[in-house]
Design a protein around this motif. Structure first.
Motif, short mmCIF file in Angstrom:
data_model
loop_
_atom_site.label_atom_id
_atom_site.label_comp_id
_atom_site.label_asym_id
_atom_site.label_seq_id
_atom_site.Cartn_x
_atom_site.Cartn_y
_atom_site.Cartn_z
N ALA A 98 0.83 -1.20 0.00
CA ALA A 98 0.00 0.00 0.00
C ALA A 98 0.87 1.25 0.00
O ALA A 98 0.56 2.24 -0.69
CB ALA A 98 -0.93 -0.01 1.21
N LYS A 99 1.95 1.24 0.76
CA LYS A 99 2.82 2.41 0.84
C LYS A 99 3.58 2.65 -0.46
O LYS A 99 3.83 3.80 -0.86
CB LYS A 99 3.82 2.26 2.01
CG LYS A 99 3.16 2.41 3.37
CD LYS A 99 2.50 3.77 3.51
CE LYS A 99 1.67 3.89 4.76
NZ LYS A 99 0.99 5.21 4.85
N VAL A 100 3.95 1.57 -1.16
CA VAL A 100 4.61 1.72 -2.46
C VAL A 100 3.66 2.36 -3.46
O VAL A 100 4.04 3.25 -4.23
CB VAL A 100 5.12 0.37 -2.98
CG1 VAL A 100 5.50 0.46 -4.46
CG2 VAL A 100 6.33 -0.08 -2.17
N LEU A 101 2.39 1.95 -3.44
CA LEU A 101 1.40 2.56 -4.32
C LEU A 101 1.21 4.04 -3.99
O LEU A 101 1.09 4.88 -4.88
CB LEU A 101 0.06 1.83 -4.20
CG LEU A 101 -0.02 0.43 -4.82
CD1 LEU A 101 -1.36 -0.21 -4.52
CD2 LEU A 101 0.21 0.50 -6.32
N GLU A 102 1.20 4.34 -2.68
CA GLU A 102 1.06 5.74 -2.27
C GLU A 102 2.27 6.56 -2.74
O GLU A 102 2.13 7.69 -3.22
CB GLU A 102 0.93 5.83 -0.75
CG GLU A 102 0.67 7.23 -0.24
CD GLU A 102 0.48 7.29 1.27
OE1 GLU A 102 0.34 8.40 1.81
OE2 GLU A 102 0.47 6.21 1.92
N LEU A 103 3.46 5.97 -2.62
CA LEU A 103 4.67 6.65 -3.07
C LEU A 103 4.65 6.87 -4.58
O LEU A 103 5.05 7.93 -5.07
CB LEU A 103 5.89 5.84 -2.65
CG LEU A 103 7.27 6.49 -2.81
CD1 LEU A 103 7.34 7.79 -2.02
CD2 LEU A 103 8.37 5.54 -2.38
N MET A 104 4.17 5.86 -5.32
CA MET A 104 4.04 6.00 -6.77
C MET A 104 3.12 7.16 -7.12
O MET A 104 3.43 7.97 -8.01
CB MET A 104 3.47 4.70 -7.37
CG MET A 104 4.45 3.56 -7.48
SD MET A 104 3.65 2.06 -8.11
CE MET A 104 3.01 2.63 -9.70
N ALA A 105 1.99 7.24 -6.43
CA ALA A 105 1.02 8.30 -6.71
C ALA A 105 1.63 9.68 -6.46
O ALA A 105 1.47 10.60 -7.27
CB ALA A 105 -0.22 8.11 -5.86
N LEU A 106 2.36 9.81 -5.35
CA LEU A 106 2.96 11.11 -5.02
C LEU A 106 4.05 11.51 -6.01
O LEU A 106 4.20 12.68 -6.36
CB LEU A 106 3.55 11.04 -3.61
CG LEU A 106 2.54 10.94 -2.46
CD1 LEU A 106 3.26 10.65 -1.15
CD2 LEU A 106 1.72 12.22 -2.34
N PHE A 142 4.07 14.82 -12.83
CA PHE A 142 4.20 14.51 -14.26
C PHE A 142 2.82 14.41 -14.92
O PHE A 142 2.62 14.91 -16.03
CB PHE A 142 4.96 13.19 -14.43
CG PHE A 142 6.36 13.23 -13.90
CD1 PHE A 142 7.39 13.80 -14.64
CD2 PHE A 142 6.66 12.70 -12.65
CE1 PHE A 142 8.69 13.84 -14.14
CE2 PHE A 142 7.95 12.74 -12.15
CZ PHE A 142 8.97 13.32 -12.90
N LEU A 143 1.88 13.77 -14.23
CA LEU A 143 0.54 13.63 -14.77
C LEU A 143 -0.17 14.99 -14.83
O LEU A 143 -0.91 15.27 -15.77
CB LEU A 143 -0.27 12.64 -13.93
CG LEU A 143 0.25 11.20 -13.93
CD1 LEU A 143 -0.60 10.33 -13.01
CD2 LEU A 143 0.26 10.63 -15.33
N ALA A 144 0.07 15.82 -13.82
CA ALA A 144 -0.54 17.15 -13.81
C ALA A 144 -0.02 17.99 -14.97
O ALA A 144 -0.77 18.72 -15.63
CB ALA A 144 -0.25 17.84 -12.49
N GLU A 145 1.27 17.86 -15.25
CA GLU A 145 1.87 18.61 -16.37
C GLU A 145 1.27 18.17 -17.70
O GLU A 145 0.96 19.00 -18.56
CB GLU A 145 3.38 18.40 -16.37
CG GLU A 145 4.11 19.18 -17.46
CD GLU A 145 5.61 18.98 -17.42
OE1 GLU A 145 6.30 19.45 -18.33
OE2 GLU A 145 6.09 18.33 -16.46
#
Length: 217
Positions: A77-85, A90-93
């Protein structure tokens, strides 16, 4: 002379595994993430800006309090959270998200002044409204400025600095008890203090006093 240990967190995955996180029906990676895959060279390296949120998740990964299957689920779960952060900027750009308006130089100076006030009054900080009035900005500008300049909220910044101070005192090995440290930092309830300390460092104040190391920035 005290030595400090610096711990880094990193992870990698092949494109076929990345695709499983975003099912599109055709088994392909979504267009927004295809910049991560370059032909046969799947190891695209990203070095996004390290934010307070990323640091906190990294600390939680290193100081995982669980064992066995629970530990595995927690770390996943924490790796997924880190991926999102890490992927968020990059996705916002790519999505063309417009940056928030720039702060005026006078406003930036006021926000830094507010930060210094908090640092000088960790045990008895002013309210957000009081702090805003002290530095001559609106409470809304104060909140927006802290988020923009320090990538955290006013309360988040205050708590972070309180916990850093608490860690220093607890590791000094003097005669201060956990309750005394909590009181010195404005916590009337040691339980609330202990909970905030563990959220930030992944260990209890008592473990810190015994010499167990938490992640340092």
């Amino acid at each position: 002379m005290n030595s400090q240990t610096h711990v880094g967190i990193g992870f990698s995955m092949p494109p076929e595994l990345l695709a499983t996180f975003f099912p599109t029906g055709d088994g392909e990676i979504p267009p927004q993430l295809r910049f991560l895959v370059k032909g046969n060279e799947w190891q695209t390296l990203l070095y996004p800006k390290t934010t307070t949120a990323i640091q906190r998740v990294a600390q939680q990964i290193v100081n995982c309090p669980y064992h066995g299957m629970t530990k595995r689920l927690y770390l996943q779960a924490k790796v997924l959270e880190l991926m999102a952060l890490q992927l968020a900027p990059f996705l916002a750009e790519q999505a063309g998200v417009q940056p928030s308006p720039r702060l005026k130089k006078t406003t930036i100076a006021s926000i830094h002044h507010a930060k210094e006030i908090l640092l000088s009054r960790l045990e008895n900080p002013p309210s957000i409204l009081e702090l805003a009035q002290m530095v001559g900005v609106s409470d809304r500008t104060l909140l927006r400025g802290f988020r923009k300049l320090f990538d955290t909220t006013v309360l988040g910044y205050l708590t972070n600095k309180r916990m850093e101070q608490a860690q220093q005192w607890l590791q000094q090995g003097d005669d201060r008890t956990i309750k005394e440290v909590a009181n010195l930092l404005g916590y009337t309830n040691p339980v609330h203090f202990a909970a905030a300390f563990k959220r930030q460092f992944g260990i209890a104040p008592s473990e810190c006093m015994l010499g167990k190391k938490s992640v340092r920035r």
